[in-house]
Design a protein around this motif. Structure first.
Motif, short mmCIF file in Angstrom:
data_model
loop_
_atom_site.label_atom_id
_atom_site.label_comp_id
_atom_site.label_asym_id
_atom_site.label_seq_id
_atom_site.Cartn_x
_atom_site.Cartn_y
_atom_site.Cartn_z
N ALA A 119 0.82 -1.22 0.00
CA ALA A 119 0.00 0.00 0.00
C ALA A 119 0.85 1.26 0.00
N GLU A 120 2.01 1.20 0.63
CA GLU A 120 2.82 2.43 0.68
C GLU A 120 3.36 2.82 -0.69
N THR A 121 3.32 1.92 -1.65
CA THR A 121 3.82 2.23 -3.00
C THR A 121 2.72 2.67 -3.96
N VAL A 122 1.48 2.70 -3.49
CA VAL A 122 0.35 3.05 -4.37
C VAL A 122 -0.58 4.07 -3.70
N GLN A 123 0.00 4.97 -2.91
CA GLN A 123 -0.82 5.93 -2.17
C GLN A 123 -1.64 6.83 -3.10
N GLY A 124 -1.07 7.20 -4.22
CA GLY A 124 -1.80 8.06 -5.16
C GLY A 124 -2.99 7.34 -5.78
N ALA A 125 -2.80 6.08 -6.14
CA ALA A 125 -3.89 5.31 -6.72
C ALA A 125 -5.02 5.13 -5.70
N LEU A 126 -4.64 4.84 -4.47
CA LEU A 126 -5.66 4.66 -3.43
C LEU A 126 -6.39 5.97 -3.15
N THR A 127 -5.67 7.08 -3.28
CA THR A 127 -6.31 8.38 -3.07
C THR A 127 -7.38 8.64 -4.15
N VAL A 128 -7.09 8.24 -5.37
CA VAL A 128 -8.10 8.39 -6.44
C VAL A 128 -9.38 7.64 -6.07
N ILE A 129 -9.21 6.41 -5.61
CA ILE A 129 -10.39 5.61 -5.24
C ILE A 129 -11.15 6.30 -4.11
N HIS A 130 -10.40 6.79 -3.14
CA HIS A 130 -11.02 7.43 -1.97
C HIS A 130 -11.74 8.72 -2.37
N THR B 8 16.26 -8.10 12.38
CA THR B 8 14.82 -7.86 12.30
C THR B 8 14.52 -7.22 10.94
N VAL B 9 13.38 -7.61 10.41
CA VAL B 9 12.97 -7.09 9.11
C VAL B 9 11.94 -5.99 9.35
N ARG B 10 12.32 -4.77 9.02
CA ARG B 10 11.40 -3.63 9.07
C ARG B 10 10.70 -3.49 10.40
N PRO C 6 6.64 -8.87 5.65
CA PRO C 6 7.54 -7.75 5.96
C PRO C 6 8.73 -7.66 5.01
N VAL C 7 9.14 -8.78 4.45
CA VAL C 7 10.25 -8.75 3.49
C VAL C 7 9.84 -7.94 2.25
N VAL C 8 8.61 -8.13 1.81
CA VAL C 8 8.12 -7.38 0.64
C VAL C 8 8.16 -5.87 0.91
N HIS C 9 7.75 -5.48 2.12
CA HIS C 9 7.79 -4.05 2.46
C HIS C 9 9.23 -3.56 2.52
N ALA C 10 10.12 -4.38 3.08
CA ALA C 10 11.54 -3.99 3.16
C ALA C 10 12.15 -3.88 1.76
N LEU C 11 11.74 -4.76 0.86
CA LEU C 11 12.20 -4.67 -0.53
C LEU C 11 11.71 -3.37 -1.17
N LEU D 173 10.26 -4.00 -6.27
CA LEU D 173 8.92 -4.57 -6.12
C LEU D 173 9.10 -6.08 -6.31
N GLY D 174 9.25 -6.76 -5.17
CA GLY D 174 9.83 -8.10 -5.18
C GLY D 174 8.86 -9.25 -4.98
N GLY D 175 7.72 -9.24 -5.63
CA GLY D 175 6.85 -10.41 -5.55
C GLY D 175 5.66 -10.21 -4.63
N VAL D 176 4.84 -11.26 -4.51
CA VAL D 176 3.62 -11.23 -3.71
C VAL D 176 3.78 -12.24 -2.57
N SER D 177 3.60 -11.77 -1.34
CA SER D 177 3.77 -12.68 -0.20
C SER D 177 2.52 -13.54 0.00
N LEU D 178 2.75 -14.77 0.35
CA LEU D 178 1.61 -15.64 0.65
C LEU D 178 0.94 -15.22 1.95
N GLY D 179 1.68 -14.49 2.79
CA GLY D 179 1.07 -13.96 4.01
C GLY D 179 -0.08 -13.01 3.69
N ARG D 180 0.06 -12.27 2.59
CA ARG D 180 -1.02 -11.37 2.19
C ARG D 180 -2.16 -12.15 1.55
#
Lengths: 534, 457
Positions: free
Chosen positions: A135-146, B455-457, B397-402, B408-415
């Motif tokens: 979500a932190e990488t798409v704040q602008g897109a989410l703002t459009v929706i909002h 620790t990650v992020r 958290p690894v995805v956020h740290a990336l 933009l390093g993939g989709v986590s199964l946690g999500r």
């Protein structure tokens, strides 16, 4: 001067009634006629070896396809880029479109599609982001929706909005499922939806798709819901009503508030089909009429392009009573103004009664940008003007043509954003279809025909607000001319269109012997027993 | 207002023709208490083109775009290069601003395009016929389950644990209300799929088995045995393809016995668009055509005997059959179908095969490189352009740290599977032709740094 056509504009009757091209016109070698260019199928002109895409060579690796390598050709012809551009450009020229002319399709709100919308939708921050990015990488897109959500809720006077439905019918499904979830939360099992006969086909189809039985709400002779009959039918088995307002006869349901109150008193919910929102946007808020759920066709009211049949988007505004049941995911503004996406992981805590997910991902982002661009361009004042001009244009058409075409409800007062006519005044053997095809020769897309079902040979005309008075006058003149030919029984009308890329197409043959893929081979399919029995 | 042609003089003249004193006279049927006296309070007034454009440009700049960063997300939406001519063609007003082709004499452009699209999709999937598109892959998947129920007159579907969890959840939402039973399981982080579970679950009450190919973890396997077992018990095999480019390299589901094949067509022509609009693909055996949802385009002739195309078999559809229709779908994804078809025409057989080979080659190289990162294990044996890593730490958290490191390093199964701890270390990684060797290296080294942290992020 004819007061119904103050500009005095009229078509050249002599050329319009001439059947064939000039007799000295020679046949051409190609079969083309100057700018009228025929185009073969890609399967007839492409080859398996041709490609219009240059790619880097694949690296040399040991395959990890697990022995599933494709062994036979797929059969996909390719074209080089110049051939591709020409193929589709030629095809495009066989289409009617708003960019070319007036598109008076009732119920469809074919208005101008501003190109600014296309430009903003293609900004990389909206076009080139993945739905599962953090979500932190798409704040602008989410703002459009909002932001769009805020506009929709405010314009409709409702409590909240579900943004994910992908089109109007999908929005209907969202609303009906929210109602079903609300009933279940109350521990009630109500099984019936009441829907007027004049409703769009999607309404009964949606209710049935969600497992409800459908019953008809009777109409009054003046084309509105019969309140007394509705009240008599309400009871503990009725989950709700699905009502289009303004209705498909182009009339505002005057008793809407009373209808809503009666439905609520009987324990049901009010679904409003928002297809006709263009008539009232900025002037009337459905929330003030007691509506519980209404979808918004952004590809109608808010100008996102129809694209030859989609994509659309169908956000659904909801009343406070239904809001807890709205689907996931959804967008909210969190602490510090940070935009959040609430998905399965968070929704269990934050909206535990949500009815679940309707789609992968977050809805039609590409339509949200376009719709918001349109809405911001107009603003609260411009949108109000939209409704006023749309209604003004429709009434102008109604009053300009009611002396040549039968207008079954015109005596009852003004129409809203669309004018309804029947084929009553046509000569024996002439009907709405002939009028429609005659309009094609005049350079118009026909109006909506044979809908609503409550009027014989219905012709439903919705001009929208983006037509000029001169454009309306020319259309009125053309339709008057075609209608007069229909009244006079002009045989050339039966064989119209004469000037389109194709003459009348044999739809019966297409259905009886379906050819759905190339090369032509009739499908072996079972007879349609259900239809045959009707 | 730049989009409104009427002048005040026009409005006054038209009111005169109508015989109304003011515009309010035309809203007389709206009850007084619901009529708003002026613009709705609290909303901005109209804005210039430049002002609107600036607003959006500022918002666009807040997003991290796929093209500008090392990008490895997939899981149902893929970043592919779209040739420039695709966008040019779909922006032609005759396609962009046309309506649904219900008046075929003046809609042959859209109709012929849809006929070509249907043929392309049918061939790609190894099926007899395809429709003119659905909203997206997830809704097409539910429609296929629903259709199998109508055909078999049974209501129990068995869903592979490799089916995209969003698709599963869409089906769960619908099944809750239609009364269909769904046999569902979560995937296991291993190279083995759950085909043994599927084979065991098929019985005489099963309407359909639903298998994604390649699946959510990128695994691929032959579907023939599942098809055979399903058919033995009078059930159907539904295959779901979320990455159609894969079919340039691997066998089509129809060729392995699938009865209905649905998919997400976003990969070709459409672009990521934060999740929509996309284009649902829907194909099946010809004997099931009458139970298909959605629009179908068919060939016919006009009054002069010239070939032409029309929407057909509409007695299945809501505008004719109303509550007896096969689906409530009306508007579909026509313009995205055009984008798909143009891209597919540009590629052709040769281009699609080359594109698929390039994707697979880069993915194999990326998997080999990432497998060398300490704390990373590639779980797949077989895959196309997407595979799953098992990390030494939870992947979310690894995805956020990336992302903090601009990867933009993939989709986590946690999500994708919240609350299932056995999956939380899983990371789904997609590698398409847009990924460079440098991107792979950047990803691998960022991942190595993050996994080495306390620790990650």
């Amino acid at each position: 001067m004819n007061v119904m056509n103050p500009s005095g504009w009229k078509p050249e009757i002599t050329s319009a009634t001439t059947d064939a091209p000039a007799t000295d016109a020679p046949a051409t070698f190609t079969g083309n006629r100057a700018l009228m260019l025929n185009e073969a199928l890609i399967f007839e002109i492409g080859t398996l070896e041709t490609t219009g895409v240059d790619l880097a060579d694949a690296p040399q690796i040991t395959s990890r396809l697990g022995g599933l390598e494709r062994s036979r050709d797929i059969g996909l012809p390719g074209l080089s880029e110049p051939e591709t551009v020409r193929h589709y450009t030629r095809l495009s020229r066989q289409n009617y479109a708003i960019d070319l002319g007036f598109f008076p399709l009732g119920s469809c709100t074919m208005k101008h599609n501003p190109r600014l919308n296309e430009k903003v939708a293609r900004m990389p921050g909206f076009l080139d982001v993945h739905p599962l990015q953090p979500a932190e990488t798409v704040q602008g897109a989410l703002t459009v929706i909002h932001e769009l959500a805020h506009w929709l809720v405010t314009l409709t006077g409702m409590h909240s909005v579900a943004m994910t439905p992908k089109a109007g019918a999908h929005g209907e499904l969202c609303g009906v499922l929210a109602i079903k979830a609300a009933l279940e939360a109350r521990g009630e099992k109500r099984t019936v939806f009441l829907i007027p006969e004049s409703a769009h086909g999607t309404n009964p189809a949606t209710a049935a798709f969600a497992g409800f039985a459908v019953e008809n709400i009777p109409a009054t002779p003046e084309g509105r819901i019969d309140l007394a009959a509705l009240q008599a039918r309400l009871g503990p088995d009725v989950a709700g009503v699905m009502i289009t307002n303004p209705n498909t006869c182009g009339l505002f349901e005057r008793d809407m508030r009373k209808i809503s109150d009666a439905v609520h008193a009987a324990g049901g919910y009010v679904y409003c089909d928002g297809a006709n929102f263009n008539a009232i946007v900025g002037r009337v808020r459905p929330g003030d009429l007691g509506v519980d759920a209404m979808h918004i066709n952004v590809h109608k009211t808010f100008s996102t392009p129809h694209g030859g049949g989609g994509p659309g988007a169908g956000p659904v505004v909801l009343s406070e009573a239904l809001a807890p049941f709205a689907p996931i995911p959804y967008v909210t503004r969190g602490a510090g103004g940070v935009m959040r996406i609430v998905e399965e992981s968070e929704a269990a805590d934050e909206r535990p009664q949500n009815f679940g997910r309707m789609v992968a991902f977050h809805g039609q982002m590409g339509m949200f940008t376009r719709a918001l661009s349109y809405i911001m361009s107009h603003g609260a004042d411009g949108l109000r003007q939209v409704a006023e001009d749309a209604v003004l244009n429709a009434n102008y058409i109604l009053r300009s043509l009611e002396n040549v075409l039968d207008a079954p409800f015109a005596h009852a007062g003004p129409c809203m954003h669309e004018a309804l006519f029947s084929d009553d005044t046509m000569a024996e053997g002439f009907s709405t279809l002939d009028i429609a095809k005659g309009l094609i020769d005049e350079g118009y897309h026909p109006m909506t025909v044979y809908f609503p079902l409550v009027v014989h040979g219905a012709m439903l005309i919705e001009p929208t607000e983006t037509e000029s008075k001169a454009a309306l006058d020319q259309f009125i003149g053309a339709l008057r001319s075609v209608a007069e030919r229909g009244r006079a029984g002009d045989p050339s009308l039966k064989t119209a269109p004469h000037y389109a890329p194709r003459r009348r197409l044999d739809e019966t043959l297409a259905a009886r012997r379906p050819v759905l893929v190339w090369p032509k081979s009739e499908l072996v399919i079972e007879p349609d027993v259900a239809v045959a029995a009707e | 207002m730049r989009y409104l042609p009427l002048t005040q003089n026009d409005r006054d003249a038209m009111l005169g023709v109508i015989g109304a004193k003011s515009i309010d006279d035309l809203f007389v049927d709206v009850p007084g208490e619901a009529r708003l006296a002026g613009p709705i309070a609290g909303l901005p007034m109209h804005a210039s083109e430049m002002a609107v454009e600036r607003h959006f440009a500022a918002l666009s700049a807040q997003n991290m775009t796929a093209s500008a960063h090392p990008f490895f997300l997939g899981a149902g939406a893929y970043k592919h290069h779209v040739p420039a001519s695709v966008d040019h063609i779909i922006q032609r007003g005759e396609f962009l601003t046309a309506y649904t082709p219900y008046q075929p004499e003046i809609a042959q452009g859209t109709l012929q395009m849809l006929f070509e699209f249907q043929t392309q999709v049918a061939r790609l999937f190894g099926c007899d016929v395809a429709n003119a598109s659905m909203y997206d892959g997830s809704t097409a998947c539910w429609e296929a389950i629903s259709m199998a129920g109508r055909i078999t007159k049974r209501s129990k579907a068995v869903l592979s644990s490799g089916l995209h969890p969003h698709y599963v959840n869409v089906a769960r939402t619908m099944a809750k209300y239609t009364g269909d039973a769904l046999d569902i399981a979560a995937p296991v982080l291993s190279a083995e799929t759950d085909s043994a579970r599927l084979l065991a679950a098929i019985d005489v009450e099963t309407s359909a088995v639903v298998v994604q190919y390649p699946d959510i973890l990128g695994r691929i396997e032959d579907l023939s045995a599942i098809a055979a077992k399903a058919h033995e018990h009078g059930a159907l095999l539904i295959a779901v393809v979320t990455e159609p480019v894969a079919l340039g390299a691997i066998k089509a589901p129809g060729d392995m016995g699938a009865d209905i094949v649905v998919g997400e067509g976003q990969s070709l022509g459409v672009g990521l668009q934060f999740g929509g609009p996309y284009v649902g693909l829907f194909a099946c055996k010809s004997k099931f055509v009458r139970q298909m949802p959605g629009r179908l385009c068919g060939e016919t002739v006009d009054a002069d005997g010239t070939r032409g195309f029309v929407l057909t078999l509409s007695t299945r559809e809501q505008h004719i059959r109303r509550e007896k229709a096969t689906s409530n779908i009306c508007t579909n994804s026509g313009l995205c179908a055009l984008a798909f078809s143009v891209h597919m025409t540009l590629l052709g057989e040769k281009g699609l095969r080359n594109l698929a080979a390039l994707n697979h080659g880069l993915a194999v190289q990326a998997a080999a490189r990432l497998a060398k990162v300490p704390g990373v294990e590639v779980i797949n044996h077989a895959f196309f352009n997407e595979f799953t890593l098992k990390l030494s730490k939870p992947a979310r958290p690894v995805v956020h740290a990336l992302a903090d490191k601009k990867v933009l390093g993939g989709v986590s199964l946690g999500r994708l599977y919240p609350g299932i701890s056995a999956l939380e270390n899983g990371l789904v990684v997609a590698v398409t032709e847009v990924v460079t060797a440098q991107d792979i290296e950047t990803f691998a080294s960022a991942l190595e740094q993050i996994l080495a942290q306390e620790t990650v992020r």
